[in-house]
Scaffold this active site. Structure first.
Site, PDB file in Angstrom:
ATOM      1  N   ASP A 101       0.793  -1.222   0.000  1.00  0.00           N
ATOM      2  CA  ASP A 101       0.000   0.000   0.000  1.00  0.00           C
ATOM      3  C   ASP A 101       0.825   1.272   0.000  1.00  0.00           C
ATOM      4  OD1 ASP A 101       1.120  -0.096   2.485  1.00  0.00           O
ATOM      5  OD2 ASP A 101      -0.700  -0.778   3.496  1.00  0.00           O
ATOM      6  N   GLU A 123      -0.402  -9.053  -1.123  1.00  0.00           N
ATOM      7  CA  GLU A 123      -0.952  -8.496   0.129  1.00  0.00           C
ATOM      8  C   GLU A 123      -2.176  -7.619  -0.180  1.00  0.00           C
ATOM      9  OE1 GLU A 123       0.850  -5.463   2.955  1.00  0.00           O
ATOM     10  OE2 GLU A 123       1.537  -7.285   3.921  1.00  0.00           O
ATOM     11  N   GLU A 137      -2.157   4.939   3.444  1.00  0.00           N
ATOM     12  CA  GLU A 137      -2.098   3.559   2.946  1.00  0.00           C
ATOM     13  C   GLU A 137      -3.471   2.951   2.679  1.00  0.00           C
ATOM     14  OE1 GLU A 137      -0.378   4.783   5.482  1.00  0.00           O
ATOM     15  OE2 GLU A 137       1.743   4.519   4.940  1.00  0.00           O
ATOM     16  N   HIS A 218       6.610   5.016  12.898  1.00  0.00           N
ATOM     17  CA  HIS A 218       6.883   5.857  11.721  1.00  0.00           C
ATOM     18  C   HIS A 218       5.641   6.391  11.022  1.00  0.00           C
ATOM     19  CE1 HIS A 218       5.607   3.045   8.572  1.00  0.00           C
ATOM     20  NE2 HIS A 218       6.019   2.092   9.377  1.00  0.00           N
ATOM     21  N   ARG A 220       2.755   8.251   9.235  1.00  0.00           N
ATOM     22  CA  ARG A 220       2.559   9.660   8.896  1.00  0.00           C
ATOM     23  C   ARG A 220       1.404  10.283   9.670  1.00  0.00           C
ATOM     24  NH1 ARG A 220       4.672  12.143   4.046  1.00  0.00           N
ATOM     25  NH2 ARG A 220       6.238  10.799   3.097  1.00  0.00           N
ATOM     26  N   HIS A 250      13.224   5.373  12.666  1.00  0.00           N
ATOM     27  CA  HIS A 250      12.988   5.604  11.231  1.00  0.00           C
ATOM     28  C   HIS A 250      13.673   6.917  10.829  1.00  0.00           C
ATOM     29  CE1 HIS A 250      10.843   6.306   7.484  1.00  0.00           C
ATOM     30  NE2 HIS A 250      10.263   5.118   7.574  1.00  0.00           N
TER      31      HIS A 250
HETATM   32  C1  UD1 Z   1       6.680   4.676   3.642  1.00  0.00           C
HETATM   33  C2  UD1 Z   1       5.271   4.255   3.210  1.00  0.00           C
HETATM   34  C3  UD1 Z   1       4.582   3.520   4.352  1.00  0.00           C
HETATM   35  C4  UD1 Z   1       5.445   2.388   4.889  1.00  0.00           C
HETATM   36  C5  UD1 Z   1       6.814   2.921   5.236  1.00  0.00           C
HETATM   37  C6  UD1 Z   1       7.707   1.793   5.669  1.00  0.00           C
HETATM   38  C7  UD1 Z   1       4.057   5.735   1.683  1.00  0.00           C
HETATM   39  C8  UD1 Z   1       3.155   6.871   1.545  1.00  0.00           C
HETATM   40  N1  UD1 Z   1       4.480   5.425   2.923  1.00  0.00           N
HETATM   41  O1  UD1 Z   1       6.519   5.629   4.679  1.00  0.00           O
HETATM   42  O2  UD1 Z   1       3.361   2.978   3.887  1.00  0.00           O
HETATM   43  O3  UD1 Z   1       4.818   1.878   6.037  1.00  0.00           O
HETATM   44  O4  UD1 Z   1       7.385   3.559   4.093  1.00  0.00           O
HETATM   45  O5  UD1 Z   1       8.815   2.234   6.347  1.00  0.00           O
HETATM   46  O6  UD1 Z   1       4.401   5.122   0.705  1.00  0.00           O
HETATM   47  N2  UD1 Z   1      14.102   8.192   4.688  1.00  0.00           N
HETATM   48  C9  UD1 Z   1      15.488   8.121   4.678  1.00  0.00           C
HETATM   49  N3  UD1 Z   1      16.053   6.928   4.300  1.00  0.00           N
HETATM   50  C10 UD1 Z   1      15.334   5.837   3.972  1.00  0.00           C
HETATM   51  C11 UD1 Z   1      13.938   5.924   4.016  1.00  0.00           C
HETATM   52  C12 UD1 Z   1      13.324   7.109   4.361  1.00  0.00           C
HETATM   53  O7  UD1 Z   1      16.165   9.076   4.961  1.00  0.00           O
HETATM   54  O8  UD1 Z   1      15.912   4.797   3.647  1.00  0.00           O
HETATM   55  C13 UD1 Z   1      13.454   9.474   5.066  1.00  0.00           C
HETATM   56  C14 UD1 Z   1      13.507  10.515   3.948  1.00  0.00           C
HETATM   57  O9  UD1 Z   1      13.653  11.780   4.509  1.00  0.00           O
HETATM   58  C15 UD1 Z   1      12.111  10.371   3.307  1.00  0.00           C
HETATM   59  C16 UD1 Z   1      11.293  10.105   4.552  1.00  0.00           C
HETATM   60  O10 UD1 Z   1      12.083   9.250   5.356  1.00  0.00           O
HETATM   61  O11 UD1 Z   1      11.704  11.529   2.623  1.00  0.00           O
HETATM   62  C17 UD1 Z   1       9.926   9.531   4.293  1.00  0.00           C
HETATM   63  O12 UD1 Z   1       9.959   8.404   3.441  1.00  0.00           O
HETATM   64  P1  UD1 Z   1       8.590   7.935   2.721  1.00  0.00           P
HETATM   65  O13 UD1 Z   1       8.895   6.711   1.941  1.00  0.00           O
HETATM   66  O14 UD1 Z   1       7.991   9.078   1.980  1.00  0.00           O
HETATM   67  O15 UD1 Z   1       7.613   7.653   3.902  1.00  0.00           O
HETATM   68  P2  UD1 Z   1       7.658   6.636   5.083  1.00  0.00           P
HETATM   69  O16 UD1 Z   1       7.157   7.383   6.254  1.00  0.00           O
HETATM   70  O17 UD1 Z   1       8.956   5.962   5.166  1.00  0.00           O
HETATM   71  N1  UDP Z   2      12.372  -3.831  10.068  1.00  0.00           N
HETATM   72  C1  UDP Z   2      13.729  -3.926   9.870  1.00  0.00           C
HETATM   73  N2  UDP Z   2      14.537  -3.080  10.575  1.00  0.00           N
HETATM   74  C2  UDP Z   2      14.072  -2.158  11.445  1.00  0.00           C
HETATM   75  C3  UDP Z   2      12.665  -2.062  11.620  1.00  0.00           C
HETATM   76  C4  UDP Z   2      11.843  -2.915  10.922  1.00  0.00           C
HETATM   77  O1  UDP Z   2      14.205  -4.750   9.096  1.00  0.00           O
HETATM   78  O2  UDP Z   2      14.859  -1.440  12.046  1.00  0.00           O
HETATM   79  C5  UDP Z   2      11.489  -4.717   9.280  1.00  0.00           C
HETATM   80  C6  UDP Z   2      10.462  -5.507  10.051  1.00  0.00           C
HETATM   81  O3  UDP Z   2      10.972  -6.767  10.408  1.00  0.00           O
HETATM   82  C7  UDP Z   2       9.302  -5.631   9.081  1.00  0.00           C
HETATM   83  C8  UDP Z   2       9.425  -4.380   8.240  1.00  0.00           C
HETATM   84  O4  UDP Z   2      10.739  -3.873   8.435  1.00  0.00           O
HETATM   85  O5  UDP Z   2       9.460  -6.735   8.206  1.00  0.00           O
HETATM   86  C9  UDP Z   2       8.401  -3.354   8.631  1.00  0.00           C
HETATM   87  O6  UDP Z   2       8.690  -2.142   8.019  1.00  0.00           O
HETATM   88  P1  UDP Z   2       8.066  -0.776   8.482  1.00  0.00           P
HETATM   89  O7  UDP Z   2       7.661  -0.859   9.910  1.00  0.00           O
HETATM   90  O8  UDP Z   2       9.029   0.283   8.081  1.00  0.00           O
HETATM   91  O9  UDP Z   2       6.803  -0.631   7.515  1.00  0.00           O
HETATM   92  P2  UDP Z   2       5.305  -1.174   7.581  1.00  0.00           P
HETATM   93  O10 UDP Z   2       5.353  -2.640   7.766  1.00  0.00           O
HETATM   94  O11 UDP Z   2       4.636  -0.454   8.704  1.00  0.00           O
HETATM   95  O12 UDP Z   2       4.745  -0.762   6.265  1.00  0.00           O
END
Ligand code: UD1
Ligand code: UDP
Length: 381
Positions: A101, A123, A137, A218, A220, A250
């Site tokens: 999602d 999923e 999501e 994490h 939003r 995160h």
């Molecule tokens: C995204 C997904 C969310 C998922 C989550 C898993 C959307 C809208 N959200 O949210 O569904 O649960 O990923 O973690 O698709 N950033 C880094 N390094 C990284 C990753 C992220 O610095 O490797 C920072 C960056 O500043 C980036 C911010 O995190 O802009 C947000 O990343 P984004 O993918 O937009 O949203 P998540 O909150 O991670």
């Molecule tokens: N995870 C990881 N390292 C971390 C935190 C989570 O590998 O420091 C893994 C966790 O085991 C799970 C996935 O990341 O499989 C979940 O990701 P996240 O919580 O970022 O996203 P969501 O599942 O909420 O979309």
């Protein structure tokens, strides 16, 4: 004699959880001579995505490298739509796979639909029933559900949600969740190569004798007040000297600023960088309780018999709650602290939750999904 070419399947993902849940699917696609996977990452995440690619040994065929610090949903979605569309025009796949999602999954499905390419959704059918939680999501997965060709529902509950939305039942398959495939794989890897989790040894030593609580957050929709309340709750929990909290933070600046501000410098709180998958699996093993707003952790913790307190008001994964291993505690500071202390202090309450229960799959989901895709391709030929 004509030799049949394998059908090209474009697998699109961009974040850590998608990568974790798709690497077993990619491995199963690679093992099937009827299919040829082409991997495209949007890199909506960068470091956290690369951690998974590395452990899973995946080198993407296409990498859009889209992540921007503090990215907005609209800016990200616009870049995804054009970037992923261009990759589809180059690859010209027979089918496209998206997972879950995220913005990447939603834009990938839409770009495929604009090209009349069939989209297979891994999923499928998760629904909280509330479009503000999780945000965005819940809407992303509903959008994908309107376009998908094959819907791979992890559970019967998810399949029923799709049936209620009038999706043709013949297109919905209950496959289990591929996260269990991933968890089995990583558990076996760690058993064969314990050095993969050596990075936690120093913390394990520092917190020896303490009761470990794993924390992640994490979402939003929790930015601002929700995250601040979570941070205050963690601070109050850390006031107990029998516990230690390990919190991989995160890298989203909205999360990091709050947690660093509220929790830095506490003796028994380790704010650490995102852990790679083996180290996170190790943390799941060490933890007595998980406190999280994550989707994936809600699936993994029950599979390992770890009670999970879910910092959300609703969940699209009711199976863990129904099984008794997960409990919704919202983002209210007092409620989080009270529920967590109950689990720490009331042995019966803890034992009632700490039963391994795995409603999410048997570790064979990827094989099922790939067989269903191969059959579909065969019928199209
Ligand atoms: C995204 C997904 C969310 C998922 C989550 C898993 C959307 C809208 N959200 O949210 O569904 O649960 O990923 O973690 O698709 N950033 C880094 N390094 C990284 C990753 C992220 O610095 O490797 C920072 C960056 O500043 C980036 C911010 O995190 O802009 C947000 O990343 P984004 O993918 O937009 O949203 P998540 O909150 O991670
Ligand atoms: N995870 C990881 N390292 C971390 C935190 C989570 O590998 O420091 C893994 C966790 O085991 C799970 C996935 O990341 O499989 C979940 O990701 P996240 O919580 O970022 O996203 P969501 O599942 O909420 O979309």
């Amino acid at each position: 004699m004509t030799i049949a070419h394998p059908a090209r399947i474009l697998v699109i993902f961009g974040t850590r959880p998608e990568a974790i849940k798709l690497f077993p699917v990619i491995a199963a696609l690679r093992a099937d001579p009827r299919l040829e996977p082409v991997v495209c990452v949007s890199a909506q995440h960068r470091g956290m995505l690369d951690q998974v690619l590395e452990i899973a040994g995946i080198v993407p065929d296409h990498d859009l490298n889209l992540m921007q610090p503090g990215q907005s949903l609209d800016g990200l979605t616009a870049a995804l739509l054009t970037g992923l569309g261009a990759v589809m025009d180059t690859v010209r796949p027979a089918r496209v796979i998206v997972q879950g999602d995220t913005a990447t999954a939603m834009a990938g499905a839409l770009a495929a639909y604009y090209r009349k390419l069939p989209v297979d959704h891994v999923e499928a059918g998760l629904r909280s029933g509330d479009i503000q939680h999780p945000w965005p999501e819940e809407v992303n997965r509903k959008i994908i559900g309107t376009m998908a060709s094959l819907h791979f529902a992890p559970t019967a509950t998810a399949a029923a949600a799709l049936h209620r939305e009038n999706v043709d039942p013949a297109r919905v398959h209950v496959t289990g969740n591929t996260v269990i495939d991933a968890l089995h794989w990583v558990t076996a890897r760690i058993a064969a190569e314990p050095g993969l989790v050596a990075g936690l040894a120093a913390l394990e030593q520092r917190f020896a004798g303490k009761r470990i609580i794993g924390v992640t957050s994490h979402r939003r929709e929790n930015f601002g007040g929700g995250l601040e309340a979570i941070a205050r709750a963690v601070r109050r929990i850390a006031a107990r000297d029998d516990v230690a909290l390990i919190f991989p933070v995160h890298p989203n600046p909205n999360v990091r600023a709050v947690m660093d501000g509220a929790l830095a410098g506490l003796d028994n709180v380790a704010l650490v960088e995102p852990l790679d998958y083996p180290h996170f699996a190790r943390l799941l093993g060490l933890a007595e309780i998980m406190l999280t707003d994550s989707g994936g952790v809600q699936e993994e913790a029950p599979a390992l018999g770890k009670p999970v307190l879910v910092m959300r008001e609703t969940t699209e994964r009711p199976e863990g709650v129904a099984a008794g291993t997960a409990r919704l505690v919202g983002t209210d500071e007092d409620r989080i602290v009270t529920e967590l202390f109950t689990l720490l202090d009331d042995k019966a309450a803890y034992e009632a939750m700490a039963r391994a229960h795995n409603p999410f799959g048997d570790g064979q989901s990827s094989a099922r999904i790939v067989e269903l895709i191969a059959n579909e391709v065969g019928q199209q030929a």
